[in-house]
Design an enzyme around this catalytic site. Sequence first.
Site, PDB file in Angstrom:
ATOM      1  CE  LYS A 102       0.209   3.417   4.814  1.00 24.63           C
ATOM      2  NZ  LYS A 102       0.015   3.582   6.254  1.00 24.63           N
ATOM      3  CG  ASN A 121      -1.716   1.244   1.386  1.00 26.98           C
ATOM      4  OD1 ASN A 121      -1.847   2.025   0.436  1.00 26.98           O
ATOM      5  ND2 ASN A 121      -2.286   1.460   2.569  1.00 26.98           N
ATOM      6  N   GLY A 150       2.203   2.052  10.711  1.00 24.50           N
ATOM      7  CA  GLY A 150       3.154   3.161  10.571  1.00 24.50           C
ATOM      8  C   GLY A 150       3.829   3.563  11.878  1.00 24.50           C
TER       9      GLY A 150
HETATM   10  C1  PEP Z   1      -0.891   0.031   5.949  1.00 25.64           C
HETATM   11  O1  PEP Z   1      -0.970   1.209   5.686  1.00 25.64           O
HETATM   12  O2  PEP Z   1      -1.767  -0.714   5.521  1.00 25.64           O
HETATM   13  C2  PEP Z   1       0.231  -0.437   6.754  1.00 25.64           C
HETATM   14  C3  PEP Z   1       0.190  -1.650   7.236  1.00 25.64           C
HETATM   15  O3  PEP Z   1       1.268   0.446   6.947  1.00 25.64           O
HETATM   16  P1  PEP Z   1       2.701   0.116   7.620  1.00 25.64           P
HETATM   17  O4  PEP Z   1       3.168  -1.183   7.049  1.00 25.64           O
HETATM   18  O5  PEP Z   1       3.559   1.272   7.225  1.00 25.64           O
HETATM   19  O6  PEP Z   1       2.469   0.031   9.095  1.00 25.64           O
END
Ligand code: PEP
Length: 251
Positions: free
Chosen positions: A11, A9, A174
């Site tokens: 983002k 993802n 995150g």
């Molecule tokens: C996410 O945004 O779905 C996620 C799991 O982010 P991260 O791996 O950065 O914690």
Amino acid sequence: MRKNIVAGNWKMNKNLQEGLALAKELDATLKGKKVNCDVIIGTPFIHLAKVVEAIDTHKIGVAAQNCADKASGAYTGEVSAEMVASTGAKYVILGHSERRAYYHETPEILKQKVILALANGLTPIFCIGEVLAEREAEKHFEIVKSQLQKSLFELSSEDFSKLILAYEPVWAIGTGKTATPEQAQEMHAFIRKTIAEKYGDEVADNTSILYGGSANASNAKELFANPDVDGGLIGGASLSVDKFMPIIEAF
Ligand code: PEP
């Protein structure tokens, strides 16, 4: 049989050129390699069509990170499920906690998005998960069950079977604070049991349930070793091939 899946993802990261370069680098790295899971990348909308053209989509599935809860019309700035599908993307991430929290996506809105995604042939990667206060109050099972019930449990068994689920404890996203393999397994088993109660054992057994929340090269193997953890939804570590590949290769 359910599939093992590692989905990225991105983002709101990477401009078009940077995103294309990342997708191409991943494509080149996977070429000729045998991996033991499906690989998906969730890009911003503007990347979808170009990324689909630039890579081998038999090796890497492409996902949008959202779609509208309306089919078409006067909804300035929105992107419909049909538009996403027309790019060649096959998946759409829905219900991510960032969209629930910052864009006020309610269970009812998410239900409409899932229906439209399925109607347009997209596979939703549907995210569920509790915030820290809910876990501390020991309400995490209740919250996750209610997220499933409110957005997904009116689907027919045939439609439900098309979904991929992602359990993402919001306190782990995150933050660098990953759920322990035991916490992940406990919740994934609960999710599978909840699905089995509604749709039966066969549907539950065949549903891929991904873990998301600060998964990385050093914890992926341990997380994926759990019987009910069928892969990961990966945020930060999907933004470079060096970090994403070891997660793919954890299977
Ligand atoms: C996410 O945004 O779905 C996620 C799991 O982010 P991260 O791996 O950065 O914690």
